[in-house]
Design a protein around this motif. Structure first.
Motif, PDB file in Angstrom:
ATOM      1  N   SER A  21       0.823  -1.202   0.000  1.00 60.73           N
ATOM      2  CA  SER A  21       0.000   0.000   0.000  1.00 60.73           C
ATOM      3  C   SER A  21       0.857   1.251   0.000  1.00 60.73           C
ATOM      4  CB  SER A  21      -0.925   0.024   1.217  1.00 60.73           C
ATOM      5  OG  SER A  21      -1.801  -1.066   1.178  1.00 60.73           O
ATOM      6  N   ALA A  22       1.941   1.226   0.727  1.00 60.38           N
ATOM      7  CA  ALA A  22       2.815   2.395   0.786  1.00 60.38           C
ATOM      8  C   ALA A  22       3.441   2.665  -0.573  1.00 60.38           C
ATOM      9  CB  ALA A  22       3.906   2.178   1.832  1.00 60.38           C
ATOM     10  N   SER A  23       3.851   1.621  -1.275  1.00 53.88           N
ATOM     11  CA  SER A  23       4.453   1.847  -2.588  1.00 53.88           C
ATOM     12  C   SER A  23       3.417   2.358  -3.577  1.00 53.88           C
ATOM     13  CB  SER A  23       5.122   0.572  -3.106  1.00 53.88           C
ATOM     14  OG  SER A  23       4.153  -0.428  -3.323  1.00 53.88           O
ATOM     15  N   ALA A  24       2.175   1.946  -3.442  1.00 51.46           N
ATOM     16  CA  ALA A  24       1.120   2.454  -4.316  1.00 51.46           C
ATOM     17  C   ALA A  24       0.870   3.929  -4.034  1.00 51.46           C
ATOM     18  CB  ALA A  24      -0.162   1.652  -4.109  1.00 51.46           C
ATOM     19  N   ALA A  25       0.964   4.325  -2.752  1.00 51.25           N
ATOM     20  CA  ALA A  25       0.746   5.725  -2.387  1.00 51.25           C
ATOM     21  C   ALA A  25       1.894   6.604  -2.871  1.00 51.25           C
ATOM     22  CB  ALA A  25       0.574   5.860  -0.885  1.00 51.25           C
ATOM     23  N   ASP A  26       3.093   6.007  -3.020  1.00 53.86           N
ATOM     24  CA  ASP A  26       4.252   6.767  -3.464  1.00 53.86           C
ATOM     25  C   ASP A  26       4.196   7.108  -4.952  1.00 53.86           C
ATOM     26  OD1 ASP A  26       5.246   6.686  -0.923  1.00 53.86           O
ATOM     27  OD2 ASP A  26       6.602   5.007  -1.292  1.00 53.86           O
ATOM     28  N   LYS A  27       3.376   6.401  -5.720  1.00 59.97           N
ATOM     29  CA  LYS A  27       3.279   6.654  -7.157  1.00 59.97           C
ATOM     30  C   LYS A  27       2.713   8.047  -7.393  1.00 59.97           C
ATOM     31  CE  LYS A  27       2.672   1.859  -8.499  1.00 59.97           C
ATOM     32  NZ  LYS A  27       1.801   0.885  -9.141  1.00 59.97           N
ATOM     33  N   ALA A  28       3.118   8.655  -8.500  1.00 63.20           N
ATOM     34  CA  ALA A  28       2.636   9.999  -8.832  1.00 63.20           C
ATOM     35  C   ALA A  28       1.144   9.960  -9.123  1.00 63.20           C
ATOM     36  CB  ALA A  28       3.393  10.521 -10.038  1.00 63.20           C
ATOM     37  N   MET A  29       0.460  10.983  -8.665  1.00 64.55           N
ATOM     38  CA  MET A  29      -0.981  11.069  -8.891  1.00 64.55           C
ATOM     39  C   MET A  29      -1.243  11.638 -10.280  1.00 64.55           C
ATOM     40  SD  MET A  29      -2.370  12.235  -5.080  1.00 64.55           S
ATOM     41  CE  MET A  29      -3.097  13.660  -5.692  1.00 64.55           C
ATOM     42  N   THR A  30      -2.329  11.203 -10.887  1.00 62.03           N
ATOM     43  CA  THR A  30      -2.719  11.746 -12.183  1.00 62.03           C
ATOM     44  C   THR A  30      -3.255  13.158 -11.966  1.00 62.03           C
ATOM     45  OG1 THR A  30      -5.004  10.976 -12.023  1.00 62.03           O
ATOM     46  CG2 THR A  30      -3.395   9.438 -12.978  1.00 62.03           C
ATOM     47  N   PRO A  31      -3.331  13.982 -13.014  1.00 64.97           N
ATOM     48  CA  PRO A  31      -3.889  15.330 -12.848  1.00 64.97           C
ATOM     49  C   PRO A  31      -5.306  15.304 -12.257  1.00 64.97           C
ATOM     50  CG  PRO A  31      -2.770  15.176 -14.937  1.00 64.97           C
ATOM     51  CD  PRO A  31      -2.777  13.782 -14.351  1.00 64.97           C
ATOM     52  N   GLN A  32      -6.112  14.320 -12.663  1.00 63.60           N
ATOM     53  CA  GLN A  32      -7.475  14.222 -12.133  1.00 63.60           C
ATOM     54  C   GLN A  32      -7.458  13.908 -10.643  1.00 63.60           C
ATOM     55  OE1 GLN A  32     -10.234  15.118 -13.452  1.00 63.60           O
ATOM     56  NE2 GLN A  32     -11.653  14.370 -11.932  1.00 63.60           N
ATOM     57  N   GLN A  33      -6.541  13.035 -10.223  1.00 61.67           N
ATOM     58  CA  GLN A  33      -6.437  12.703  -8.806  1.00 61.67           C
ATOM     59  C   GLN A  33      -5.952  13.919  -8.007  1.00 61.67           C
ATOM     60  OE1 GLN A  33      -3.794   9.382  -9.364  1.00 61.67           O
ATOM     61  NE2 GLN A  33      -5.386   7.896  -8.846  1.00 61.67           N
ATOM     62  N   GLN A  34      -5.032  14.670  -8.576  1.00 58.90           N
ATOM     63  CA  GLN A  34      -4.558  15.885  -7.918  1.00 58.90           C
ATOM     64  C   GLN A  34      -5.697  16.884  -7.789  1.00 58.90           C
ATOM     65  OE1 GLN A  34      -1.351  16.975 -10.520  1.00 58.90           O
ATOM     66  NE2 GLN A  34       0.133  15.676  -9.480  1.00 58.90           N
ATOM     67  N   ARG A  35      -6.488  17.026  -8.848  1.00 63.20           N
ATOM     68  CA  ARG A  35      -7.623  17.947  -8.848  1.00 63.20           C
ATOM     69  C   ARG A  35      -8.633  17.533  -7.776  1.00 63.20           C
ATOM     70  NH1 ARG A  35      -8.510  22.825  -9.575  1.00 63.20           N
ATOM     71  NH2 ARG A  35     -10.573  23.332 -10.213  1.00 63.20           N
ATOM     72  N   MET A  36      -8.892  16.222  -7.699  1.00 65.35           N
ATOM     73  CA  MET A  36      -9.846  15.695  -6.715  1.00 65.35           C
ATOM     74  C   MET A  36      -9.359  15.999  -5.299  1.00 65.35           C
ATOM     75  SD  MET A  36     -12.648  14.088  -6.351  1.00 65.35           S
ATOM     76  CE  MET A  36     -13.492  12.558  -6.212  1.00 65.35           C
ATOM     77  N   THR A  37      -8.063  15.812  -5.060  1.00 61.79           N
ATOM     78  CA  THR A  37      -7.494  16.089  -3.741  1.00 61.79           C
ATOM     79  C   THR A  37      -7.629  17.567  -3.395  1.00 61.79           C
ATOM     80  OG1 THR A  37      -5.917  14.282  -3.990  1.00 61.79           O
ATOM     81  CG2 THR A  37      -5.380  15.960  -2.360  1.00 61.79           C
ATOM     82  N   THR A  38      -7.306  18.431  -4.335  1.00 66.74           N
ATOM     83  CA  THR A  38      -7.388  19.872  -4.114  1.00 66.74           C
ATOM     84  C   THR A  38      -8.825  20.297  -3.838  1.00 66.74           C
ATOM     85  OG1 THR A  38      -5.488  20.236  -5.547  1.00 66.74           O
ATOM     86  CG2 THR A  38      -6.901  22.137  -5.116  1.00 66.74           C
ATOM     87  N   CYS A  39      -9.750  19.837  -4.671  1.00 65.05           N
ATOM     88  CA  CYS A  39     -11.162  20.196  -4.487  1.00 65.05           C
ATOM     89  C   CYS A  39     -11.686  19.683  -3.141  1.00 65.05           C
ATOM     90  CB  CYS A  39     -12.003  19.630  -5.628  1.00 65.05           C
ATOM     91  SG  CYS A  39     -11.700  20.417  -7.224  1.00 65.05           S
ATOM     92  N   SER A  64     -15.005  24.997 -12.968  1.00 66.83           N
ATOM     93  CA  SER A  64     -15.788  26.213 -13.151  1.00 66.83           C
ATOM     94  C   SER A  64     -15.733  27.141 -11.944  1.00 66.83           C
ATOM     95  CB  SER A  64     -17.253  25.857 -13.445  1.00 66.83           C
ATOM     96  OG  SER A  64     -17.822  25.180 -12.350  1.00 66.83           O
ATOM     97  N   GLN A  65     -15.372  26.628 -10.759  1.00 65.46           N
ATOM     98  CA  GLN A  65     -15.311  27.489  -9.579  1.00 65.46           C
ATOM     99  C   GLN A  65     -13.884  27.679  -9.082  1.00 65.46           C
ATOM    100  OE1 GLN A  65     -17.851  26.045  -6.457  1.00 65.46           O
ATOM    101  NE2 GLN A  65     -19.621  27.112  -7.263  1.00 65.46           N
ATOM    102  N   SER A  66     -12.922  27.253  -9.867  1.00 67.73           N
ATOM    103  CA  SER A  66     -11.543  27.374  -9.405  1.00 67.73           C
ATOM    104  C   SER A  66     -11.023  28.779  -9.624  1.00 67.73           C
ATOM    105  CB  SER A  66     -10.651  26.372 -10.141  1.00 67.73           C
ATOM    106  OG  SER A  66     -10.676  26.637 -11.513  1.00 67.73           O
ATOM    107  N   ALA A  67      -9.961  29.079  -8.959  1.00 69.65           N
ATOM    108  CA  ALA A  67      -9.327  30.387  -9.113  1.00 69.65           C
ATOM    109  C   ALA A  67      -8.779  30.508 -10.531  1.00 69.65           C
ATOM    110  CB  ALA A  67      -8.201  30.523  -8.104  1.00 69.65           C
TER     111      ALA A  67
END
Length: 110
Positions: A21-39, A64-67
């Protein structure tokens, strides 16, 4: 003794699962996953709940509601947006609009 052995083996299996699980978490997130985390973080900081949160998340993920700094257009998209706005101001339609857009888009982006 058997109980101790089983506990050690079980802990080893669980430990291996955690390493995976830790190695899976270390993988780079996709742009969509990054967006989901930020939102999600933004919705949490605003303490949104229920339908209000769902609406916010949907809009945020659609960007649509992002800066304005977060919403990035390519130079070509920006040029199209500007040319389209100018054509709208001039109330151009039909062939006149097509000609205007073509000439506007051919101009070099500054």
């Amino acid at each position: 003794m058997k109980t101790v052995l089983m506990t050690v083996l079980l802990a080893g299996v669980v430990g291996i699962g955690m390493v995976g699980s830790a190695s899976a978490a270390d993988k780079a997130m996709t742009p969509q996953q990054q967006r989901m985390t930020t939102c999600n973080q933004q919705a949490t900081s605003q303490t949104l709940k229920g339908d209000e949160r769902k609406t916010y998340m949907s809009n945020c993920l659609k960007n649509s509601q992002s800066a304005p700094a977060e919403k990035s257009l390519t130079p070509q998209q920006q040029k199209m947006k500007e040319c389209n706005a100018e054509a709208g101001k001039q109330t151009l339609s039909g062939d006149a609009r097509k000609t205007f857009m073509s000439n506007c888009l051919k101009k070099q982006v500054k």
